[in-house]
Write a protein that holds these residues in place. Structure first.
Motif, short mmCIF file in Angstrom:
data_model
loop_
_atom_site.label_atom_id
_atom_site.label_comp_id
_atom_site.label_asym_id
_atom_site.label_seq_id
_atom_site.Cartn_x
_atom_site.Cartn_y
_atom_site.Cartn_z
N ASP A 60 31.47 11.32 84.69
CA ASP A 60 31.44 10.83 83.74
C ASP A 60 30.20 9.78 83.82
OD1 ASP A 60 31.85 9.49 81.08
OD2 ASP A 60 33.93 9.16 81.55
N VAL A 67 31.65 15.60 80.87
CA VAL A 67 32.70 15.11 80.46
C VAL A 67 33.67 16.51 80.19
CG1 VAL A 67 32.11 12.78 80.33
CG2 VAL A 67 32.40 14.25 78.47
N ASP A 71 36.51 13.27 83.06
CA ASP A 71 35.96 11.75 82.72
C ASP A 71 36.89 10.68 83.51
OD1 ASP A 71 38.22 11.22 81.00
OD2 ASP A 71 37.46 12.57 79.51
#
Length: 413
Positions: A60, A67, A71
């Motif tokens: 992330d 992502v 994430d």
């Protein structure tokens, strides 16, 4: 207030006791004898200080370009599932945190994670230290983006500006990797001598520039003696070992699993694996750190290196206990105390004495394991966004029952 009673394992002792956590501050307020009252019935489970994984790749960053793999929210879910209460995330993102502004921008994204996230800043060609106190990562060989060095001379020229800082090293010598690029297998293209040569240079840099150094995902038996010698002469260096280098070796590779078990550095021989296990037990290797690398199944079939591990961290610890007779204190040391010690100086206010010990004043985050409740690892149970595990189909001898985050109880299995 949360009150738990049961068998407690710190790095230095195991005892039957009671723990009280203030759910407002998130800190442990009392540790004492059992009185017969507990908010959870734990039976013969073991209460550990919260486990910490100080080497993950959350994927992330402000670009949001990766992502789809993971994430900070899914990192949190996988961590809780695996009994991990805090993590440290590596900087090799498309928008790498190499200066104060980029670091602060990435740090804001960590609010999506319920487990605490410590961020490494990146060291690359032309970078300089941040104004704030953070840990750093140097990739000695090729990595994502441009956060790596083409030669030892280039690396030393930059590291000289980081004197006294906390720097972790990915030890693979770029010149040897270039020489080996045409070898037939991944393991031959990233040979042990690339790690050993880079280890020698990393230890030289740590000693010369008075760094607090850490060698990441260590994999070679022959390099361990060099680490031991450096520690003996007072060099401030620690080392990680991953679950995959402790559980698998290249004799276990087949046509069916070779791509799934591809990572950097690659799997080594059986002697290397067993030497790492003994080094972890003796304290020469300091941490179980996963190098959690959540690539999609489609990417793995294309030959991308890296494997996910957060979901299985705690279950893997029970394998060390059952298969290699690690004591609960051993597990508390390499999974909780040493990782807690690593991140302590980087924690914000409100974390008391930090992570890693069940004592008043420490963070009230706990990992509760049932060592003798076999767990078959299934793809469908994984919380990581990439949705698979290198341990799929394997049965671990135990499992995580609960993960406690600052006094908040999560049922992990």
């Amino acid at each position: 207030m949360l009150r738990l009673e049961g068998r407690v394992a710190n790095h230095d002792r195991t005892f039957d006791g009671a723990i009280e956590i203030d759910t407002t501050t998130g800190l442990i307020t009392h540790v004492g004898p059992k009185t017969g009252h507990s908010d959870l019935e734990l039976g013969d489970a073991i209460i550990f200080p919260g486990f910490g994984d100080i080497h993950i790749h959350a994927r992330d960053d402000v670009s949001k370009s990766q992502v789809y793999k993971e994430d900070f929210a899914t990192v949190s879910a996988a961590s809780v599932h695996g009994g991990v209460t805090h993590v440290a995330d590596m900087p090799n993102n498309p928008v790498a945190p190499v200066d104060d502004a980029r670091y602060a921008a990435k740090e804001k994204l960590t609010a999506a994670s319920e487990v605490h996230v410590t961020l490494y800043a990146g060291i690359g060609p032309g970078t300089t230290p941040l104004a704030r106190h953070v840990p750093y990562k140097a990739f000695m060989g090729p990595s994502v983006g441009d956060l790596f060095f083409a030669s030892q001379v280039e690396l030393e020229g930059v590291i000289a500006g980081y004197r006294g800082r906390n720097v972790s090293f990915h030890c693979e010598d770029p010149a040897i990797l270039r020489e080996s690029v045409d070898k037939p297998t991944h393991e031959q293209r990233r040979p042990a001598r690339a790690e050993i040569t880079a280890t020698e240079f990393a230890l030289y840099l740590i000693e010369r520039y008075e760094l607090v150094g850490k060698l990441c995902h260590y994999s070679t038996k022959d390099g361990l003696a060099k680490i031991a010698a450096a520690k003996a002469r007072g060099v401030r260096v620690t080392a990680e070992a991953t679950p995959h280098h402790l559980y698998f070796d290249h004799t276990m590779l087949t046509d069916e699993n070779r791509l799934w078990l591809q990572m950097n550095p690659p799997l080594r021989g059986r002697a290397d694996r067993l030497a790492l296990i003994e080094a972890l037990r003796s304290g020469l290797v300091d941490y179980i750190a996963t190098d959690h690398a959540p690539h999609t199944m489609e990417e793995k079939l294309q030959g991308i290196s890296g494997v996910p591990h957060l979901d299985t961290y705690g279950a893997f610890a029970t394998w060390l206990m059952a298969e290699h007779q690690f004591t609960p204190q051993d597990i508390a040391r390499v999974c909780a105390f040493n990782p807690g010690k690593f991140v302590r100086e980087f924690l914000p206010e409100g974390f008391g004495k930090g992570y890693g010990v069940v004592e008043p004043g420490y963070v009230g985050s706990l990992t509760i394991l049932q060592p003798d409740a076999p767990l078959l690892i299934k793809r469908k149970d994984q919380k990581t966004k990439c949705g698979w595990s290198p341990f799929e189909g394997y049965t671990m001898p135990g499992r995580v029952l609960y993960t406690v985050l600052r006094g908040k109880v999560h049922q992990a299995s």
